[in-house]
Design a protein around this motif. Sequence first.
Motif, PDB file in Angstrom:
ATOM      1  N   LYS A  78      13.140  76.244 -64.184  1.00  0.00           N
ATOM      2  CA  LYS A  78      12.300  77.179 -63.417  1.00  0.00           C
ATOM      3  C   LYS A  78      12.763  77.304 -61.974  1.00  0.00           C
ATOM      4  N   GLU A  79      13.583  76.358 -61.553  1.00  0.00           N
ATOM      5  CA  GLU A  79      14.033  76.297 -60.169  1.00  0.00           C
ATOM      6  C   GLU A  79      15.351  75.538 -60.150  1.00  0.00           C
ATOM      7  N   PRO A  80      16.064  75.534 -59.029  1.00  0.00           N
ATOM      8  CA  PRO A  80      17.282  74.720 -58.954  1.00  0.00           C
ATOM      9  C   PRO A  80      16.937  73.244 -59.178  1.00  0.00           C
ATOM     10  N   ILE A  81      17.786  72.557 -59.955  1.00  0.00           N
ATOM     11  CA  ILE A  81      17.542  71.159 -60.322  1.00  0.00           C
ATOM     12  C   ILE A  81      18.709  70.298 -59.831  1.00  0.00           C
ATOM     13  N   PRO A  82      18.486  69.431 -58.839  1.00  0.00           N
ATOM     14  CA  PRO A  82      19.549  68.532 -58.373  1.00  0.00           C
ATOM     15  C   PRO A  82      19.901  67.507 -59.452  1.00  0.00           C
ATOM     16  N   CYS A  83      21.194  67.191 -59.532  1.00  0.00           N
ATOM     17  CA  CYS A  83      21.685  66.323 -60.603  1.00  0.00           C
ATOM     18  C   CYS A  83      22.789  65.396 -60.097  1.00  0.00           C
ATOM     19  N   PHE A  84      22.715  64.149 -60.508  1.00  0.00           N
ATOM     20  CA  PHE A  84      23.858  63.254 -60.355  1.00  0.00           C
ATOM     21  C   PHE A  84      24.680  63.374 -61.627  1.00  0.00           C
ATOM     22  N   TYR A  85      25.968  63.652 -61.464  1.00  0.00           N
ATOM     23  CA  TYR A  85      26.876  63.772 -62.602  1.00  0.00           C
ATOM     24  C   TYR A  85      27.868  62.612 -62.563  1.00  0.00           C
ATOM     25  N   SER A  86      27.936  61.879 -63.660  1.00  0.00           N
ATOM     26  CA  SER A  86      28.872  60.762 -63.765  1.00  0.00           C
ATOM     27  C   SER A  86      29.908  61.070 -64.845  1.00  0.00           C
ATOM     28  N   ASP A  87      31.162  60.861 -64.505  1.00  0.00           N
ATOM     29  CA  ASP A  87      32.230  61.011 -65.491  1.00  0.00           C
ATOM     30  C   ASP A  87      32.768  59.647 -65.926  1.00  0.00           C
ATOM     31  N   GLU A  88      31.951  58.618 -65.734  1.00  0.00           N
ATOM     32  CA  GLU A  88      32.369  57.279 -66.169  1.00  0.00           C
ATOM     33  C   GLU A  88      32.472  57.254 -67.692  1.00  0.00           C
ATOM     34  N   ILE A  89      33.576  56.777 -68.175  1.00  0.00           N
ATOM     35  CA  ILE A  89      33.870  56.772 -69.601  1.00  0.00           C
ATOM     36  C   ILE A  89      32.954  55.817 -70.380  1.00  0.00           C
ATOM     37  N   ILE A  90      32.347  54.868 -69.694  1.00  0.00           N
ATOM     38  CA  ILE A  90      31.452  53.921 -70.369  1.00  0.00           C
ATOM     39  C   ILE A  90      30.311  54.653 -71.083  1.00  0.00           C
ATOM     40  N   TYR A  91      29.897  55.799 -70.547  1.00  0.00           N
ATOM     41  CA  TYR A  91      28.811  56.547 -71.185  1.00  0.00           C
ATOM     42  C   TYR A  91      29.272  57.204 -72.486  1.00  0.00           C
ATOM     43  N   ALA A  92      30.533  57.606 -72.545  1.00  0.00           N
ATOM     44  CA  ALA A  92      31.065  58.239 -73.759  1.00  0.00           C
ATOM     45  C   ALA A  92      31.084  57.275 -74.937  1.00  0.00           C
ATOM     46  N   SER A  93      31.304  56.020 -74.635  1.00  0.00           N
ATOM     47  CA  SER A  93      31.402  55.023 -75.706  1.00  0.00           C
ATOM     48  C   SER A  93      30.059  54.373 -76.030  1.00  0.00           C
ATOM     49  N   SER A  94      29.053  54.676 -75.249  1.00  0.00           N
ATOM     50  CA  SER A  94      27.711  54.086 -75.403  1.00  0.00           C
ATOM     51  C   SER A  94      27.720  52.576 -75.244  1.00  0.00           C
ATOM     52  N   SER A  95      28.744  52.041 -74.615  1.00  0.00           N
ATOM     53  CA  SER A  95      28.843  50.584 -74.502  1.00  0.00           C
ATOM     54  C   SER A  95      27.957  49.994 -73.413  1.00  0.00           C
ATOM     55  N   CYS A  96      27.320  50.839 -72.593  1.00  0.00           N
ATOM     56  CA  CYS A  96      26.448  50.283 -71.561  1.00  0.00           C
ATOM     57  C   CYS A  96      25.086  49.896 -72.133  1.00  0.00           C
ATOM     58  N   GLY A  97      24.783  50.379 -73.333  1.00  0.00           N
ATOM     59  CA  GLY A  97      23.534  49.981 -73.984  1.00  0.00           C
ATOM     60  C   GLY A  97      22.310  50.436 -73.218  1.00  0.00           C
ATOM     61  N   GLN A  98      21.356  49.535 -73.060  1.00  0.00           N
ATOM     62  CA  GLN A  98      20.091  49.850 -72.416  1.00  0.00           C
ATOM     63  C   GLN A  98      20.125  49.716 -70.902  1.00  0.00           C
ATOM     64  N   TYR A  99      21.275  49.347 -70.348  1.00  0.00           N
ATOM     65  CA  TYR A  99      21.358  49.086 -68.914  1.00  0.00           C
ATOM     66  C   TYR A  99      22.286  50.070 -68.230  1.00  0.00           C
TER      67      TYR A  99
END
Length: 173
Positions: A78-99
């Motif tokens: 509905k409006e501009p939404i500020p976002c932090f964008y991370s290109d850390e590969i750890i997120y692609a592998s889901s290896s960070c788990g719940q933390y």
Amino acid sequence: MEIKTFKKGEKFYHATMQIDNIGGKDYTEILQTLSDSSKGNENSDWGNSLYTSQYKDVALGYICQDGEKGCIIELEAKEPIPCFYSDEIIYASSSCGQYTPESTKEEISKFVQEKVDGPFMTFLGNKGYVFECFHDDSKRTEVIIPSCMVEKFVVVKVNYLRYNTREFRYEEI
């Protein structure tokens, strides 16, 4: 890590198998249901949030049990939404788990000039940011919306579907 802004009108997709909570409701009521259901696991870094993607196929991946019914909900900012964008590969592998990786917290702390304290998504929501990161090894992204920011979106479309091992089929349920 970078800060970007989603423009008013940009589309996001959320998929759910909890169609009993959605069926028969108007779009305003569906948004309230999404807001209510996104509140939970308050003490978890990744709790208190709604998982979306700007890629419909990423959202559809959350409905992956053969024969299951679900729906994909199209949201619009509905409006501009500020976002932090991370290109850390750890997120692609889901290896960070719940933390949340310390590197992510450190970078965000530099931007907001405050230590990331408490559950990660709750902290970001209190600062007015959503978080975008890789969803999978193909580097498709998901956008995680803190529950306190769900109200910055509107529901524009709901499609009910059934999943089988070959395809998603949209159907009236």
